[in-house]
Design an enzyme around this catalytic site. Structure first.
Site, PDB file in Angstrom:
ATOM      1  N   ARG A   1       1.129  -1.430  -0.085  1.00 43.63           N
ATOM      2  CA  ARG A   1       0.133   0.304   0.550  1.00 43.63           C
ATOM      3  C   ARG A   1       0.667   1.606  -0.063  1.00 43.63           C
ATOM      4  O   ARG A   1       0.095   1.998   0.851  1.00 43.63           O
ATOM      5  CB  ARG A   1      -0.982   0.010   1.207  1.00 43.63           C
TER       6      ARG A   1
ATOM      7  N   ARG B   1      -3.248   4.820  -1.299  1.00 46.65           N
ATOM      8  CA  ARG B   1      -3.255   5.689   0.548  1.00 46.65           C
ATOM      9  C   ARG B   1      -3.138   7.824   0.931  1.00 46.65           C
ATOM     10  O   ARG B   1      -4.031   7.827   0.027  1.00 46.65           O
ATOM     11  CB  ARG B   1      -2.533   5.031   1.554  1.00 46.65           C
TER      12      ARG B   1
ATOM     13  N   ARG C   1      -7.386  11.633  -6.568  1.00 46.61           N
ATOM     14  CA  ARG C   1      -9.250  10.929  -6.057  1.00 46.61           C
ATOM     15  C   ARG C   1     -10.417  11.804  -5.981  1.00 46.61           C
ATOM     16  O   ARG C   1     -11.150  11.465  -6.035  1.00 46.61           O
ATOM     17  CB  ARG C   1      -9.103   9.965  -4.882  1.00 46.61           C
TER      18      ARG C   1
ATOM     19  N   ASP D   1      -6.190  -3.618  -7.785  1.00 48.94           N
ATOM     20  CA  ASP D   1      -6.800  -3.760  -6.375  1.00 48.94           C
ATOM     21  C   ASP D   1      -6.445  -5.326  -6.922  1.00 48.94           C
ATOM     22  O   ASP D   1      -7.169  -6.065  -7.572  1.00 48.94           O
ATOM     23  CB  ASP D   1      -7.475  -3.065  -6.915  1.00 48.94           C
TER      24      ASP D   1
ATOM     25  N   TYR E   1     -13.596 -12.716  -0.317  1.00 46.47           N
ATOM     26  CA  TYR E   1     -14.738 -12.086  -1.071  1.00 46.47           C
ATOM     27  C   TYR E   1     -15.800 -12.087  -1.672  1.00 46.47           C
ATOM     28  O   TYR E   1     -17.104 -11.821  -1.790  1.00 46.47           O
ATOM     29  CB  TYR E   1     -13.965 -10.516  -1.587  1.00 46.47           C
TER      30      TYR E   1
HETATM   31  O1  CP3 Z   1       0.145  -2.054  -2.791  1.00 46.39           O
HETATM   32  C1  CP3 Z   1       0.098  -0.773  -3.615  1.00 46.39           C
HETATM   33  O2  CP3 Z   1      -0.007   0.251  -2.813  1.00 46.39           O
HETATM   34  C2  CP3 Z   1      -0.365  -1.104  -5.153  1.00 46.39           C
HETATM   35  C3  CP3 Z   1      -1.909  -0.517  -4.462  1.00 46.39           C
HETATM   36  C4  CP3 Z   1      -3.173  -2.082  -4.010  1.00 46.39           C
HETATM   37  C5  CP3 Z   1      -5.047  -1.902  -4.062  1.00 46.39           C
HETATM   38  N1  CP3 Z   1      -4.952  -3.044  -2.962  1.00 46.39           N
HETATM   39  C6  CP3 Z   1      -4.905  -0.469  -4.392  1.00 46.39           C
HETATM   40  C7  CP3 Z   1      -6.138   0.137  -3.457  1.00 46.39           C
HETATM   41  C8  CP3 Z   1      -2.918  -3.441  -3.936  1.00 46.39           C
HETATM   42  C9  CP3 Z   1      -1.875  -4.464  -4.151  1.00 46.39           C
HETATM   43  C10 CP3 Z   1      -4.118  -3.956  -2.942  1.00 46.39           C
HETATM   44  C11 CP3 Z   1      -4.789  -5.415  -3.036  1.00 46.39           C
HETATM   45  C12 CP3 Z   1      -5.806  -5.449  -1.876  1.00 46.39           C
HETATM   46  N2  CP3 Z   1      -6.769  -5.020  -2.382  1.00 46.39           N
HETATM   47  C13 CP3 Z   1      -5.525  -6.282  -0.831  1.00 46.39           C
HETATM   48  C14 CP3 Z   1      -4.545  -7.551  -0.689  1.00 46.39           C
HETATM   49  C15 CP3 Z   1      -3.245  -6.604   0.513  1.00 46.39           C
HETATM   50  C16 CP3 Z   1      -3.865  -5.889   2.235  1.00 46.39           C
HETATM   51  O3  CP3 Z   1      -4.224  -4.815   2.166  1.00 46.39           O
HETATM   52  O4  CP3 Z   1      -4.470  -7.569   2.523  1.00 46.39           O
HETATM   53  C17 CP3 Z   1      -6.607  -6.934  -0.415  1.00 46.39           C
HETATM   54  C18 CP3 Z   1      -7.899  -7.135   0.944  1.00 46.39           C
HETATM   55  C19 CP3 Z   1      -7.606  -5.485  -1.266  1.00 46.39           C
HETATM   56  C20 CP3 Z   1      -8.512  -5.586  -1.239  1.00 46.39           C
HETATM   57  C21 CP3 Z   1      -9.654  -3.733  -1.200  1.00 46.39           C
HETATM   58  N3  CP3 Z   1      -9.516  -2.566  -1.778  1.00 46.39           N
HETATM   59  C22 CP3 Z   1      -9.927  -3.399   0.582  1.00 46.39           C
HETATM   60  C23 CP3 Z   1      -9.513  -4.154   1.379  1.00 46.39           C
HETATM   61  C24 CP3 Z   1      -9.674  -2.209  -0.136  1.00 46.39           C
HETATM   62  C25 CP3 Z   1      -9.939  -1.199   0.773  1.00 46.39           C
HETATM   63  C26 CP3 Z   1      -9.616  -0.719   2.705  1.00 46.39           C
HETATM   64  C27 CP3 Z   1      -8.635  -0.142   2.355  1.00 46.39           C
HETATM   65  O5  CP3 Z   1      -7.726  -0.685   2.245  1.00 46.39           O
HETATM   66  O6  CP3 Z   1      -8.374   1.455   2.031  1.00 46.39           O
HETATM   67  C28 CP3 Z   1      -9.346  -1.514  -0.959  1.00 46.39           C
HETATM   68  C29 CP3 Z   1      -9.752  -0.367  -1.775  1.00 46.39           C
HETATM   69  C30 CP3 Z   1      -8.157  -0.626  -2.430  1.00 46.39           C
HETATM   70  N4  CP3 Z   1      -7.192  -0.655  -3.402  1.00 46.39           N
HETATM   71  C31 CP3 Z   1      -7.338   0.941  -2.079  1.00 46.39           C
HETATM   72  C32 CP3 Z   1      -6.294   1.089  -3.417  1.00 46.39           C
HETATM   73  C33 CP3 Z   1      -5.626   2.657  -2.703  1.00 46.39           C
HETATM   74  C34 CP3 Z   1      -8.413   2.641  -1.598  1.00 46.39           C
HETATM   75  C35 CP3 Z   1      -9.563   3.065  -2.527  1.00 46.39           C
HETATM   76  C36 CP3 Z   1      -9.820   4.549  -1.789  1.00 46.39           C
HETATM   77  O7  CP3 Z   1     -10.153   4.729  -1.530  1.00 46.39           O
HETATM   78  O8  CP3 Z   1      -8.184   5.478  -2.269  1.00 46.39           O
END
Ligand code: CP3
Length: 335
Positions: free
Chosen positions: A23, A27, A36, A72, A146
Site C-alpha cells: 500500500r 493511500r 482521487r 487491486d 470476497y
Molecule cells: O500496494 C499498493 O500500493 C498497490 C495497490 C493496491 C491496492 N489494493 C489499491 C487500493 C494493492 C496491492 C491492493 C491489494 C488488496 N486489495 C488487498 C491485498 C492486500 C491487503 O491489504 O491485504 C486486499 C485485501 C484488497 C481489497 C481492498 N481494496 C480493500 C480491503 C480495500 C479498502 C480498504 C482500504 O484498505 O483502503 C480496497 C480499496 C483500495 N485498493 C484502495 C486502494 C488504494 C482504497 C481506495 C481509496 O479510497 O482510495
C-alpha cells in the site's frame, strides 16, 4: 538500475537492504489524494497514464527500492465478469455473492484482453522506472472470501461453511480462480512485471489443518505454474505463523510475514527462501525513536543483507505521515 530488491529475492548478498511497502501507492500520498478528488479508485487503476503516476509517486517521494502496480486484487474478479464496487470506508462489495455451486459457473474464464489497461500501465512503468516493478494478484482463498461473503468480513463464516459443506464446489471455485490467477500473472510478467506477489491476506483465519486440506494444494499448483517464467515469486499472508512450514513447502522465492510472529522464528522455519516483512504498521504512527528501536529489533536477529526485504507486516495504515515513511527508508538504507 537499482536491482537490490531482485537480488534479495534470490537470496544474493546486497550492499544496501531493499525496502518497499504494501500500500505504498495510493493511500495518503498527496499526488494520489489529488487524483482521487476527480476519479474513483477503479477508474484510476484502469487508466494507464494515471495508474502509472500513482505507482511512481512513492519511488520519487519515499526512495523505495521497488514499485508495485497500482491495481487491486478485485480487478481479476471484475475481469471475470463479477460486479464489484469499492465502497468508501468499507472496501470491496459484491451485491450478488456466490451462494451455491451454480453460481461458480457465472465466473467467465479470464482472457488477457480483459486487462489491456494493465498491460499498458506496465509498459509505461517499465520505460520510466529505475527500480523493479512488482505485479500481483489476490490468492484464491482471499479472492473466494470476497466472492462468497460479498463484503469484507471479520469471521469469514460463510466462506468456511461453504468450504466445509461443499468441498467439491469449493475445489471447483479454487481451481477456477487458480487458473485465472496464473493467466493473469503471466500477462503481467509478459508485459514487464519483474516479480510477482500473491496476497493471501485473510488465509490466516483458517485452522492449519484446514489450510493444508482446502488451500495448500491450489497454492502449490499456482506457484509451480509460474516457475518457468523465472521471476521471483512472493507468497504473502497475515497471521500465518502456524502455516509457515507449509508455506515454505511451496515453490516460491520469498515469503512475506506479518508482525504476529518474531522474524527470528520465521527465519528458523523458512530456511531456504528469502523473507519479507515484518514491522507492525502501527509502529509508523509512533515517534522516531520507537520506529528506529523496532527496526533495530528486526534487523538485529537475522542477516538483513542476505535473503531479506524490509517491509511492513501488512499495508501502510491510513493517516501514516509520509515524512516518517521516508525517514524509515533512509534509516534502513543506512544499515
Ligand atoms: O500496494 C499498493 O500500493 C498497490 C495497490 C493496491 C491496492 N489494493 C489499491 C487500493 C494493492 C496491492 C491492493 C491489494 C488488496 N486489495 C488487498 C491485498 C492486500 C491487503 O491489504 O491485504 C486486499 C485485501 C484488497 C481489497 C481492498 N481494496 C480493500 C480491503 C480495500 C479498502 C480498504 C482500504 O484498505 O483502503 C480496497 C480499496 C483500495 N485498493 C484502495 C486502494 C488504494 C482504497 C481506495 C481509496 O479510497 O482510495
Amino acid at each position: 538500475m537499482n536491482d537490490n530488491f531482485l537480488k534479495a529475492c534470490r537470496s544474493e548478498r546486497v550492499e544496501r537492504i531493499p525496502v518497499w511497502f504494501m500500500r505504498q501507492a495510493g493511500r495518503s500520498l498527496p499526488g494520489y489524494r489529488k487524483l482521487r478528488e476527480k476519479y474513483d479508485m477503479l477508474t484510476l487503476a484502469q487508466t494507464p497514464e494515471l495508474a502509472a503516476r500513482v505507482s511512481i509517486e512513492p519511488i520519487e517521494l519515499l526512495g523505495v527500492d521497488a514499485a508495485i502496480i497500482f491495481a487491486d486484487i478485485m480487478l481479476l474478479p471484475i475481469a471475470m465478469g463479477v460486479d464489484v464496487k469499492i465502497v468508501d470506508s468499507i472496501g470491496p462489495v459484491i451485491d450478488d455473492p456466490i451462494k451455491a455451486v451454480a453460481d461458480i459457473a457465472r465466473l467467465k474464464p479470464f482472457e488477457a484482453g480483459d486487462v489491456d489497461y494493465l498491460q499498458q500501465t506496465i509498459k509505461i512503468l517499465r520505460t520510466e522506472l529505475k527500480v523493479p516493478l512488482i505485479g500481483f494478484s489476490g490468492a484464491p482463498f482471499t479472492l473466494a472470501s470476497y466472492l462468497i461473503e460479498g463484503k469484507p468480513s471479520r469471521t469469514w463464516t460463510k466462506t468456511k461453511c461453504f468450504m466445509f459443506e461443499e468441498p467439491q464446489a469449493w475445489n471447483r471455485l479454487m481451481e477456477t480462480l487458480s487458473d485465472a490467477i496464473v493467466r493473469y500473472l503471466i500477462v503481467q510478467i509478459d508485459a514487464g512485471a519483474e516479480a510477482v506477489q500473491l496476497f493471501d491476506s485473510w488465509v490466516g483465519c483458517l485452522a492449519p489443518g484446514d489450510y493444508r486440506q482446502y488451500v495448500l494444494p491450489h497454492m502449490q499448483r499456482i506457484f509451480k505454474a509460474l516457475a518457468s517464467k523465472k521471476v521471483p515469486r512472493i507468497h504473502f499472508g497475515t497471521d500465518t505463523g502456524a502455516m509457515l512450514s507449509d508455506f515454505s513447502n511451496v515453490d516460491c522465492e520469498v515469503i512475506g510475514v506479518d508482525w504476529r510472529i518474531d522474524i527470528s522464528e520465521a527465519r528458523r522455519i523458512v530456511q531456504s527462501k528469502a523473507l519479507q516483512g515484518n514491522l507492525d504498521p502501527a509502529v509508523l504512527l509512533a515517534n522516531h525513536r520507537i520506529i528506529e528501536r523496532k527496526v533495530d529489533e528486526i534487523l538485529g536477529v537475522l542477516d538483513p543483507h542476505v535473503g531479506y526485504i524490509f517491509n511492513l507486516g501488512h499495508g501502510i495504515l491510513p493517516g501514516t505521515d509520509a515524512r516518517k515513511v521516508k525517514m524509515l527508508v533512509e534509516y534502513i538504507h543506512s544499515k
